[in-house]
Design an enzyme around this catalytic site. Structure first.
Site, short mmCIF file in Angstrom:
data_model
loop_
_atom_site.label_atom_id
_atom_site.label_comp_id
_atom_site.label_asym_id
_atom_site.label_seq_id
_atom_site.Cartn_x
_atom_site.Cartn_y
_atom_site.Cartn_z
N HIS A 94 -18.23 6.95 14.94
CA HIS A 94 -19.38 7.86 15.00
C HIS A 94 -20.13 7.76 16.32
O HIS A 94 -20.21 6.70 16.93
CB HIS A 94 -20.34 7.53 13.84
CG HIS A 94 -19.81 7.92 12.51
ND1 HIS A 94 -20.01 9.17 11.97
CD2 HIS A 94 -19.06 7.24 11.61
CE1 HIS A 94 -19.41 9.23 10.79
NE2 HIS A 94 -18.83 8.07 10.55
N VAL B 135 -13.91 -15.53 -4.77
CA VAL B 135 -15.03 -16.47 -4.94
C VAL B 135 -15.58 -16.27 -6.35
O VAL B 135 -15.92 -15.14 -6.73
CB VAL B 135 -16.11 -16.23 -3.87
CG1 VAL B 135 -17.36 -17.03 -4.19
CG2 VAL B 135 -15.56 -16.58 -2.50
N LYS C 213 -23.20 11.67 5.74
CA LYS C 213 -23.03 12.62 6.81
C LYS C 213 -22.38 13.90 6.31
O LYS C 213 -22.21 14.84 7.07
CB LYS C 213 -22.20 11.99 7.92
CG LYS C 213 -22.98 10.88 8.55
CD LYS C 213 -22.19 10.13 9.54
CE LYS C 213 -23.02 8.99 10.07
NZ LYS C 213 -23.47 8.09 9.00
N ARG D 270 -18.25 3.17 -1.30
CA ARG D 270 -19.14 2.63 -0.28
C ARG D 270 -20.11 1.63 -0.92
O ARG D 270 -20.30 1.66 -2.14
CB ARG D 270 -19.94 3.76 0.35
CG ARG D 270 -19.10 4.94 0.86
CD ARG D 270 -20.04 6.10 1.15
NE ARG D 270 -19.39 7.29 1.67
CZ ARG D 270 -19.02 8.33 0.93
NH1 ARG D 270 -19.15 8.28 -0.39
NH2 ARG D 270 -18.50 9.40 1.48
N SER E 170 -21.09 3.81 5.96
CA SER E 170 -20.96 4.58 7.19
C SER E 170 -22.24 4.44 8.01
O SER E 170 -23.32 4.54 7.45
CB SER E 170 -20.73 6.05 6.85
OG SER E 170 -20.65 6.80 8.02
N CYS F 248 12.29 5.50 7.36
CA CYS F 248 11.38 6.56 6.90
C CYS F 248 11.54 7.75 7.81
O CYS F 248 11.19 7.70 8.98
CB CYS F 248 9.94 6.06 6.92
SG CYS F 248 8.70 7.37 6.78
N CYS G 182 10.18 10.83 7.55
CA CYS G 182 9.00 11.65 7.82
C CYS G 182 8.18 11.07 8.97
O CYS G 182 7.70 11.79 9.82
CB CYS G 182 8.12 11.76 6.58
SG CYS G 182 8.97 12.41 5.13
N CYS H 265 6.90 13.23 2.39
CA CYS H 265 7.64 12.97 1.14
C CYS H 265 7.04 11.80 0.39
O CYS H 265 7.49 11.46 -0.70
CB CYS H 265 9.14 12.80 1.38
SG CYS H 265 9.70 11.12 1.65
N CYS I 60 12.28 6.90 1.22
CA CYS I 60 12.39 5.56 1.80
C CYS I 60 11.94 4.44 0.88
O CYS I 60 12.26 3.29 1.14
CB CYS I 60 11.65 5.49 3.14
SG CYS I 60 9.86 5.62 2.99
#
Lengths: 126, 578, 425
Positions: free
Chosen positions: B133, B257, B340, B401, B428, B494, B496, B531, B536
Site C-alpha cells: 500500500h 502455545v 480499503k 483479518r 491491512s 505442472c 499451467c 487446471c 499435476c
C-alpha cells in the site's frame, strides 16, 4: 416388458423387450447386435470387466487388465476378487494372459498394456 | 489514568437498553453484559472505541450466538522442544512473526518461532491480495501511518534480498464525478503536506486511459499512487522465515502455545504441544489469536474482532487486462467501512485478482467461502474493470483479518507483563508495514534483553536469501545452463504454471521443508494454474512420497488429516465389494 | 541447443497427435512429434475401461489397447518423437514455425513448415462450478481420481459423491465401486444426463448407483479431509433453490463437470477461438485462422469417441503434410440455434472440399429430427435422426465441392423437428 438401453455401441438405443411363451420380441433396436443384446439381457445378462492388477515393479504399481470375453453380470465381483488377488511378477505385455480361464467362466483375464515391457526397456519415468 | 465512561454508557444505554456497560479498568475500556447478536457486539464495542486510540476496548460481552469453535491445534504432542530456553520466542508464523524472527537474527540471539499450523502464512498472511500500500488513506496519529511510508520504500531492497517477486505497479483510484476533483485535490494535498504521502498525483480520465485503457471508461479522473506495488504475500512470509533460519533462527511448525506461567509480571514458562519452553522474551504475533496469547500472558488490554474477506484469482489470460492496482471509489460507502474496500489488480504472478470484501465474524478460523462474497466483489469491481468476468475465476479463498476495535496496530511492550512484546491488531496494511515494524519490534526485544545480558550484533548475518529459481521466468540460455547442472529442471510437471520437477525438489529441500501438496504449491506454484492441479497433483504427490520415502497414502494436502489417498486399490486379501 | 527442420511438427502424443503424425508421415511429410509426458498415449493410458475402437477397429478395446495400436503404427514408421518434452513457446516466422521446447537435455528449437496442435483438453474444476465452503483434500476431478486409481493403484475415496454426469464421472462411479468404494450418488445440475446413454446403463444402473438430475453440490465441509457436501436442488436456470440444501457425509467429491480444450499454445499464435467449442475456428482441413496451424482431437472440440478423434486427427495430419501457403477464401457454415455447435465453422474455397467431415452436437434432446443443409436457400443435403442428444456427437461427410459454392454463398445447417413439421403441415 423390460426397458433396455443398449450398451453395444455408443448409439445407446432404447429398446423394449418382452418374453411370451418362450418367444422374445424386441422393439427399438437399430441392428442385429442390439437384438442379441436385448435377448441376452432377458435371459443371461453379460458384461465385461476392466480393472488393474498389482505388479511387483515399483515403477508400474498396477497393470491394466480386462476379461477376454463377456462374463455373467452376476459374477463381476467374483472376478474382481480374483483380479485383486493377483500380483504380476514378470513383465507381461498386451494380450498376455494374467489369469487363465478365470473361475471356469471360459474367459481369461488379459493384460491390456505393454507398459511393463516398455518400462523394462526404458527404466523408470517421472 | 482515569477516563469518564458516563457519556459512553449513555450511548450504550440508548442503543442497548442497559444490557451492556462500559467500565474503565486497568487503562482499558471493558465492556460487559449480554447481547444476542454478534453485529450488536461489534456495534457496542465500536461505540466505546475511539479510532487509533491507545486506550483499547476489551470485549467481555457474552454473546450466545458467537460461540467460536476452540482453536485448532495439532493433535499430537511430543517433547522435541522440552526445556528449550530461547532468548526470544516468537509466537506466530505469519508475515509479522517471520519478519520479526529475521530481524532478530541480526543479533547473536537464540530465536525460536513457533507456528501452530503445518506451514507458514497459512492464515491472514497467505490469504490476502498482496498489495503493497501507498498509505493514501492513512492519517497521522496511527501506527499504520507511522510505518507505512518507511516500509513501502523498503520493499525494493527487502524483496531483492529475499528473492521475492515484487512489482511497483502503481495504484489508481477512479472517480466518476468530475465535480469531486477539487475536493480530491485538496485531500491529496492534505495527505502530502500533513501526512507525508508525497508521491500522489491526480491524473485526468484521458491520462488514465493511456495508462490502463481497459479500466472504467466513465472515470473522469483518478488518484495515482506510483509507490503502490504487488508482492506475493506468502512468498514474502516464507522468504523471511527461511532467511531467519539461514541466519540461525529456529522455526517449529505444528507447535501451538497452550498456556503460560506468569510470575511477578514475567512469563516464566510457555507450554506447547511439543514441550515447555523457558524464553527470556516473548513476542506475540499470533494474528487472530493475539488476544488469547495476551490473556495467557496476563496482559490482555485489547480485543480482536475477526473480519473475513474473500479474494478471487482469475486466469492469467485475464491478467493482461491491466498491469496495476485499481478501484472505483464510492465515497459514501468508504466513510462507513473500515477497510480499503477492495479492488482489482494484477498479482505479482500475473493473475488478475478481485477482492476482498469485509464481513464481521466471530469465527477466527473459519475460512469458508460464500457465493455472496464473490457476487459483492464482482458487482463492485466490474465498475473498475468492465471486462472482469466470473468466468475467468480459477480459485477463491477467504482470509480472516485481526483488527482491534481501534482499527490500529498494537506494537508495544507488555503493559503489565515485562518480558512480552505485542505485535497485534495487524490488519491491512500489515503486509506492507511488516518490514519496518519488524525492525522496531526486534530492536525493542534486543533492548529488553540487554537489560539482563549482553546483546551483540550478529556479524555473520546475511540478508540475502537465495530462492528457488523460477525457470519459466528465465531466458533460454540461463535455463539451459541450469538444466545442464540439474536435468530435473527440464522435466515440466505442472503444465499451467510451467513448474519443473527440479523446482519441486528444491522446494522440498528448502530451509523450512513443508512436504505437503499445498506446501510445495505455495513455494514453487504447481497447481496454481488454470487446471488447479488436475494434471499435476498425482505427480506432485508421487514426488513428495518418493522424496520422503513413504507410501503415497501418507502424503497430505496440507493439515494433519488431509491425506489424498487411502492406500492401495489392491490388498493382498483380494478386491473389494460394493 | 539443437536445430532441426521438419515439414510438420505435431504437438501432443495422445490419440490425436499419434494419428496426425502417422497420417502426415504417410503423406510424405517429415514429421516430429513432441509429447510432454514420459509415455505416448495421452489420457487413454488411464482409461482402462473398454468401449474404444468400435468404429476404427471394429473391436471393443480398452484405452491402453487403443492407444498402443496407434503407438505401434507410429513406431513402425520410425517417426521421431520427443517425450517428456514441453513446448515453452512457438514463434511464427516467414518460413513457418519455430518450436521451442524443454526437456532433460536442455532447450531445443525445432523448425516446421506446418503445425498440428493436438493438445487435448483439461477438466473444469470445483471453483469453476462455484462450489464454496472449505478447502479440504478429497475434492478431485474425475480424471485426477482416475490417474490415482488406474495408474498409481491408489484409492482416493472410500465413500464418495460424484458431481456431474459426464462420461468420465460415470466411468469412475463404476471403477470406484469395483474397487470397493461406496458411490452415494451422481448429481447433475442439468435436467438431462451429460454422459452417453450406454454409460448410464453399464456404469450406474448396473451397480444401483442413483442419478439425481437437477441437483448440484453447493458447498463442501471439512477442514483437513472432506467430511461432507451440501446438495441443493436447482431451478431451470441451474441456480440453487434456497432451502433445498441437504448434507451428505462423504470423504471424496469427484467432479465430472465438463472438459475445456487446451489452446494456450494456439492462442499464443493468435489463433481465434470459437466460444461455443472453446477450440479454434477451423476450415474443412482443420486449419485454424493462422495459416499453417492445424488443430485436431479434443483441442479442436471435445469428442465423446476416440475413434472420431483419430479420424479427425488423420485429416489434420494429412492437410498439414500437404499444406502450401495460399490466400484464404472463406465461406462460413452457419448453424442455427438448434445446434450446440458444428465443426468446421467455415470452408476455405481454395482447398479441396469434396470430402469434409462435419461434426455436430444438437442443442437439446430431439426426437425424430431432420437435418437440412442449404446453400443459398437450396437444400443440398438432408438426413433424418431418430433422436439427437447433446452428449452424443454426430458426424456427417459432405461433398461441398458438388454444391457450386462461391465466397458469397450462404450455407446453413438447420435441425427441423419432424413433429413440428407435421403440425405445420
Amino acid at each position: 416388458m423390460k426397458e433396455i438401453t443398449c450398451i453395444v455401441c455408443p448409439r445407446g438405443c432404447r429398446m423394449q423387450a418382452a418374453e411370451e411363451n418362450g418367444v422374445i420380441t424386441v422393439v427399438g433396436n437399430s441392428c442385429k447386435r442390439g437384438y442379441d443384446f436385448a435377448v441376452s439381457e432377458l435371459t443371461d445378462p453379460k458384461r465385461t470387466v476392466c480393472s488393474t492388477v498389482r505388479t511387483a515393479f515399483p515403477d508400474v504399481p498396477v497393470l491394466p487388465v480386462r476379461v477376454s470375453g463377456e462374463i455373467p453380470k452376476a459374477r463381476i465381483f467374483d472376478v474382481m476378487r480374483q483380479i485383486g488377488a493377483v500380483c504380476v511378477k514378470v513383465r507381461l505385455g498386451r494380450g498376455d494372459t494374467v489369469i487363465e480361464n478365470v473361475l471356469d467362466l471360459g474367459v481369461d483375464v488379459i493384460a491390456t498394456s505393454d507398459i511393463l515391457i516398455e518400462n523394462g526397456k526404458a527404466g523408470g519415468n517421472i | 489514568m482515569r477516563m469518564d465512561m458516563s457519556k459512553c454508557n449513555r450511548k450504550l444505554n440508548k442503543q442497548f437498553g442497559g444490557r451492556v456497560r462500559a467500565s474503565f479498568e486497568n487503562d482499558c475500556i471493558v465492556l460487559r453484559g449480554e447481547l444476542e447478536r454478534w453485529p450488536d457486539v461489534i456495534s457496542a464495542c465500536r461505540t466505546a472505541a475511539r479510532k487509533y486510540s491507545r486506550i483499547h476496548v476489551v470485549n467481555d460481552i457474552v454473546c450466545p450466538e458467537a460461540q467460536d469453535a476452540p482453536m485448532r491445534r495439532p493433535s499430537f504432542t511430543d517433547h522435541t522442544l522440552e526445556g528449550a530456553a530461547p532468548d526470544v520466542l516468537v509466537i506466530g508464523g505469519g508475515i509479522s512473526g517471520a519478519s520479526i524472527a529475521r530481524e532478530l537474527t541480526k543479533w547473536k540471539l537464540n530465536v525460536l518461532l513457533v507456528e501452530k499450523e503445518s506451514d507458514l502464512a497459512l492464515q491472514a498472511s497467505g490469504r490476502n491480495d498482496g498489495e503493497v500500500h501507498p498509505g493514501i488513506d492513512l492519517g497521522k496519529g496511527s501506527l499504520k501511518h507511522k510505518y507505512i511510508r518507511t516500509a513501502n520504500r523498503m520493499f525494493d531492497t527487502v524483496c531483492k534480498d529475499l528473492n521475492v517477486e515484487f512489482h511497483r505497479v502503481g495504484q489508481y483510484v477512479l472517480f466518476g464525478d468530475v465535480w469531486l476533483k477539487p475536493l480530491i485535490r485538496l485531500y491529496c494535498l492534505w495527505r502530502k503536506y500533513h501526512d507525508g504521502i508525497e508521491d500522489t498525483v491526480l491524473i485526468s480520465g484521458a491520462q488514465l486511459k493511456r495508462k490502463e485503457p481497459l479500466l472504467d471508461p466513465e472515470a473522469k479522473f483518478a488518484i495515482l499512487n506510483p509507490s503502490a506495488g504487488v508482492v506475493c504475500p506468502y512468498g514474502l512470509t516464507i522468504a523471511y522465515a527461511e532467511n531467519a533460519v539461514q541466519n540461525g533462527a529456529k522455526v517449529s511448525l505444528g507447535t501451538a502455545v497452550l498456556g503460560m506461567e506468569v510470575e511477578n509480571g514475567t512469563i516464566r514458562a510457555v507450554h506447547t504441544n511439543r514441550g515447555t519452553l523457558y524464553p527470556k522474551v516473548v513476542i506475540n504475533a499470533a494474528g487472530v489469536f493475539a488476544e488469547e496469547i495476551a490473556k495467557m500472558a496476563d496482559d490482555r488490554f485489547y480485543s480482536i474482532h475477526p473480519r473475513r474477506g474473500t479474494n478471487s484469482i482469475l486466469d492469467k489470460k485475464a491478467g493482461v487486462y491491466m498491469h496495476s492496482i485499481a478501484s472505483v471509489i464510492d465515497l459514501r460507502a468508504q466513510l462507513r467501512a473500515h477497510t480499503k474496500g477492495g479492488g482489482t489488480m494484477r498479482t505479482a504472478h500475473g493473475n488478475l485478482l478481485a477482492g476482498p470484501d469485509a464481513v464481521e465474524t466471530w469465527q477466527k478460523e473459519n475460512t469458508e467461502t460464500h457465493p455472496e462474497s464473490i457476487r459483492v466483489v464482482f458487482d463492485k469491481q466490474k465498475k473498475t474493470l468492465p471486462r472482469l468476468s466470473e468466468r475467468d475465476i480459477i480459485t477463491y479463498f477467504t482470509g480472516v483479518r485481526a483488527p482491534t476495535f481501534e482499527e490500529d496496530f498494537i506494537i508495544e511492550r507488555g503493559r503489565r507483563t515485562k518480558n512480552l512484546i505485542h505485535c497485534a491488531g495487524i490488519q491491512s496494511p500489515g503486509l506492507t508495514t511488516a518490514p519496518a515494524v519488524a525492525i522496531d519490534v526486534a530492536q525493542t526485544a534486543a533492548d529488553m534483553l540487554s537489560e539482563k545480558m549482553t546483546v551483540e550484533k550478529n556479524p555473520a548475518f546475511d540478508p540475502v536469501r537465495k530462492g528457488i529459481p523460477a525457470l519459466r521466468e528465465m531466458d533460454e540460455a540461463q535455463r539451459a545452463e541450469l538444466i545442464k547442472e540439474n536435468p530435473d529442471y527440464g522435466v515440466i510437471v505442472c503444465r499451467c504454471e510451467e513448474v519443473s520437477k527440479g523446482e519441486i525438489l528444491d522446494a522440498l529441500r528448502s530451509p523450512i521443508c513443508v512436504p505437503t501438496v499445498d506446501g510445495v504449491k505455495k513455494r514453487v506454484r504447481p497447481g496454481m494454474g488454470r487446471c488447479q492441479g488436475g494434471f499435476c497433483s498425482p505427480l506432485v504427490t508421487q514426488i513428495i512420497a518418493d522424496y520422503l520415502g513413504v507410501p503415497l497414502s501418507e502424503v497430505r494436502k496440507s493439515g494433519e488429516g488431509s491425506v489424498i489417498t487411502f492406500g492401495k486399490t489392491k490388498t493382498p486379501e483380494g478386491g473389494g465389494e460394493a | 541447443m539443437t536445430n532441426d527442420r521438419y515439414d510438420v511438427i505435431v504437438i501432443g502424443g495422445g490419440p490425436a497427435g499419434l494419428a496426425a503424425a502417422v497420417s502426415a508421415h504417410d503423406n510424405d511429410a517429415r514429421v516430429l512429434l513432441i509429447e510432454r509426458e514420459a509415455r505416448l498415449g495421452g489420457i487413454l493410458k488411464q482409461c482402462i475401461h473398454d468401449g474404444f475402437g468400435l468404429l476404427r477397429f471394429g473391436e471393443k478395446l480398452s484405452g491402453p489397447e487403443y492407444a498402443e495400436r496407434y503407438i505401434d503404427m507410429f513406431r513402425a514408421r520410425d517417426i521421431p518423437a520427443l517425450t517428456l518434452t514441453f513446448v515453452t513457446k512457438i514463434v511464427k516466422t516467414e518460413q513457418g514455425f519455430e518450436v521451442h521446447a524443454v526437456n532433460r537435455q536442455g532447450i531445443s528449437v525445432h523448425y516446421a513448415h506446418a503445425l498440428v496442435l493436438a493438445t487435448g483438453c483439461r477438466e473444469r474444476t470445483a471453483k469453476q462450478v462455484f462450489i464454496h465452503g472449505t478447502r479440504p483434500s478429497g475434492v478431485f476431478t474425475a480424471g485426477t481420481a482416475q490417474h490415482f486409481v488406474n495408474l498409481l493403484g491408489e484409492m482416493p475415496a472410500k465413500k464418495c459423491v460424484i458431481l456431474g454426469s459426464g462420461d468420465i464421472g460415470l466411468i469412475m462411479a463404476r471403477r470406484l465401486t469395483l474397487e470397493g468404494a461406496r458411490v452415494l450418488g451422481v448429481y447433475e445440475a442439468k435436467p438431462t444426463p451429460s454422459g452417453l446413454t450406454r454409460n448410464l446403463q453399464q456404469c450406474l444402473y448396473d451397480y444401483d448407483i442413483p442419478l439425481h438430475l437437477s441437483h448440484t453440490v453447493t458447498r463442501v465441509f471439512g477442514v483437513d479431509r472432506l467430511e461432507g457436501v451440501e446438495i441443493s436442488e436447482v431451478d431451470e436456470n441451474m441456480k440453487p433453490i434456497p432451502g433445498t440444501q441437504t448434507r451428505l457425509d462423504c470423504d471424496a467429491l469427484i467432479l465430472s463437470v465438463g472438459l475445456i480444450p487446451e489452446n494456450e499454445l494456439a492462442e499464443s499464435l493468435g489463433v481465434e477461438i470459437d466460444p461455443k467449442t472453446k477450440g479454434p475456428y477451423c476450415d474443412g482441413q482443420c486449419m485454424t485462422g493462422v495459416p499453417g496451424v492445424f488443430s485436431c482431437g479434443n483441442a479442436l472440440h471435445v469428442n465423446d469417441l476416440v475413434d472420431y478423434v483419430s479420424e479427425n486427427a488423420a485429416a489434420a495430419g494429412k492437410a498439414a503434410a500437404l499444406y502450401t501457403p495460399a490466400p484464404q477464401k472463406y465461406v462460413p457454415l452457419h448453424a442455427d440455434g438448434s445446434f450446440l455447435y458444428i465443426v468446421p465453422q467455415r470452408l476455405d474455397l481454395n482447398r479441396d472440399n469434396t470430402k469434409v467431415a462435419v461434426y455436430f452436437r444438437s442443442g437439446g434432446d430431439f426426437n425424430k429430427t431432420r437435418l437440412s443443409v442449404t446453400a443459398d436457400g437450396r437444400e443440398v443435403f438432408a438426413k433424418k435422426y431418430a433422436f439427437l442428444r447433446p452428449p452424443e456427437m454426430e458426424k456427417l461427410e459432405l461433398d461441398f465441392g458438388a454444391f457450386g459454392l462461391t465466397e458469397e454463398s450462404d450455407i446453413r445447417f438447420a435441425l427441423q423437428l419432424q413433429a413440428e413439421k407435421e403440425r405445420e403441415a
